[in-house]
Design a protein around this motif. Structure first.
Motif, PDB file in Angstrom:
ATOM      1  N   GLU A  21       0.816  -1.216   0.000  1.00  0.00           N
ATOM      2  CA  GLU A  21       0.000   0.000   0.000  1.00  0.00           C
ATOM      3  C   GLU A  21       0.848   1.264   0.000  1.00  0.00           C
ATOM      4  O   GLU A  21       0.338   2.354  -0.281  1.00  0.00           O
ATOM      5  N   GLN A  22       2.140   1.123   0.313  1.00  0.00           N
ATOM      6  CA  GLN A  22       3.036   2.284   0.300  1.00  0.00           C
ATOM      7  C   GLN A  22       3.797   2.420  -1.008  1.00  0.00           C
ATOM      8  O   GLN A  22       4.673   3.272  -1.132  1.00  0.00           O
ATOM      9  N   VAL A  23       3.447   1.587  -1.978  1.00  0.00           N
ATOM     10  CA  VAL A  23       4.112   1.598  -3.281  1.00  0.00           C
ATOM     11  C   VAL A  23       3.118   2.024  -4.342  1.00  0.00           C
ATOM     12  O   VAL A  23       1.988   1.529  -4.392  1.00  0.00           O
ATOM     13  N   VAL A  24       3.524   2.956  -5.208  1.00  0.00           N
ATOM     14  CA  VAL A  24       2.724   3.307  -6.377  1.00  0.00           C
ATOM     15  C   VAL A  24       3.495   2.872  -7.618  1.00  0.00           C
ATOM     16  O   VAL A  24       4.701   3.105  -7.730  1.00  0.00           O
ATOM     17  N   THR A  25       2.809   2.186  -8.509  1.00  0.00           N
ATOM     18  CA  THR A  25       3.431   1.727  -9.748  1.00  0.00           C
ATOM     19  C   THR A  25       2.950   2.598 -10.905  1.00  0.00           C
ATOM     20  O   THR A  25       1.789   3.037 -10.930  1.00  0.00           O
ATOM     21  N   VAL A  26       3.842   2.820 -11.886  1.00  0.00           N
ATOM     22  CA  VAL A  26       3.549   3.769 -12.963  1.00  0.00           C
ATOM     23  C   VAL A  26       3.978   3.167 -14.299  1.00  0.00           C
ATOM     24  O   VAL A  26       5.062   2.580 -14.401  1.00  0.00           O
ATOM     25  N   GLY A  27       3.155   3.349 -15.328  1.00  0.00           N
ATOM     26  CA  GLY A  27       3.527   2.826 -16.636  1.00  0.00           C
ATOM     27  C   GLY A  27       2.687   3.408 -17.754  1.00  0.00           C
ATOM     28  O   GLY A  27       1.853   4.295 -17.536  1.00  0.00           O
ATOM     29  N   ASP A  28       2.911   2.853 -18.969  1.00  0.00           N
ATOM     30  CA  ASP A  28       2.214   3.415 -20.133  1.00  0.00           C
ATOM     31  C   ASP A  28       1.853   2.409 -21.216  1.00  0.00           C
ATOM     32  O   ASP A  28       1.186   2.766 -22.179  1.00  0.00           O
ATOM     33  N   SER A  29       2.310   1.154 -21.119  1.00  0.00           N
ATOM     34  CA  SER A  29       2.117   0.248 -22.253  1.00  0.00           C
ATOM     35  C   SER A  29       1.918  -1.194 -21.801  1.00  0.00           C
ATOM     36  O   SER A  29       1.993  -1.495 -20.593  1.00  0.00           O
ATOM     37  N   PRO A  30       1.655  -2.130 -22.739  1.00  0.00           N
ATOM     38  CA  PRO A  30       1.315  -3.501 -22.349  1.00  0.00           C
ATOM     39  C   PRO A  30       2.341  -4.219 -21.478  1.00  0.00           C
ATOM     40  O   PRO A  30       1.953  -5.066 -20.664  1.00  0.00           O
TER      41      PRO A  30
END
Length: 271
Positions: free
Chosen positions: A196-205
């Protein structure tokens, strides 16, 4: 929770006030037209100053990622979609996918690529493929959605995994992906943080597993992820209004404001 909510709606929930680590894709997420901007570098430094750890999770090769992990204000970087981890300023990677015989492994990957070329003679090995350890890449440019599906099926028949991004297609060991690699890194190097203290970020498959709420409940796609929205089984919880690196900078601002508004103190990063 509904997915693909505008990031602007986060102000009412303050879900980002507990974020302590940002795990982010690179190409199309941190970059703008393939380059780092001064705004992006400042945002990474702002996170470091605030004591928020950053781990890059990319499909790029070990050769490229080793330099990035050393020079950027981040705590580490995962290369080759979960294959290797470069921790801090260490120049030696940690294998997340064990490969007992590297020479044989590369030969098997080369053979698989040659098999794909018999049906798709126009596919071209990526320029950074020579710097890879765990996977084999070729350029995605010019490939249709149906061709990518066929390539994925052919890899499966040969006993390989397959994924693709806005840059490359990857022939990879089965079970090797970003979420699995990141979870291993979190357990072994950052046990102080809960999911819950981690945010994941991305843009593609190839970021799809980072959006899987079974692993990470808090995920963000920069606006260009919408190009793939109907192709993703797992979608990000939030989407920025800006694309690429500008979208990442928007997220950084939201995190900083949420932490400030919540009155939370973040321990300083160790020297």
């Amino acid at each position: 929770m509904h997915r693909l909510l505008p990031l602007s709606e986060v102000s009412s929930t303050n879900r980002f006030s507990n974020v302590r680590l940002v795990a982010t894709d690179m190409d199309g997420t941190l970059t703008k037209k393939g380059k780092f901007t001064s705004e992006l570098l400042q945002s990474l430094q702002d996170l470091a100053t605030a004591g928020i750890e950053v781990v890059i999770v990319t499909g790029r090769s070990a050769g490229w990622v080793s330099g990035l992990a050393y020079y950027l204000p981040i705590v580490g970087a995962i290369a080759e979609n979960g294959g290797l981890f470069f921790f801090g300023e260490s120049e030696k990677p940690v294998a997340l996918t064990p490969i007992p015989d590297l020479v044989a492994h590369r030969q098997q990957l080369a053979s698989a690529f040659q098999q794909l070329q018999t049906q798709f003679p126009h596919i071209q090995e990526s320029a950074d493929n020579r710097f890879r350890v765990t996977d084999w890449t070729f350029d995605v440019k010019g490939l249709t959605t149906d061709e990518i599906k066929t390539l994925s099926h052919l890899c499966e028949q040969m006993g390989w995994g397959f994924t693709y991004s806005n840059v490359q297609c990857h022939i990879k060991p089965l079970g090797q992906d970003k979420a699995i690699g990141l979870l291993q890194v979190l357990r072994e190097y950052f046990p102080q943080y809960t999911p819950e203290q981690v945010v994941t970020v991305g843009d593609s498959p190839n970021d799809e597993s980072l959006f899987d709420e079974r692993y990470f409940s808090l995920s963000v796609g920069v606006a260009n992820v919408l190009e793939y929205a109907n192709k993703l089984q797992h979608q990000p919880a939030y989407v920025t209004s800006a694309a690429e690196g500008e979208g990442f900078c928007q997220l950084v601002q939201v995190i900083r404001e949420a932490i400030a508004a919540g009155g939370h103190s973040v321990p300083s990063r160790k020297a």
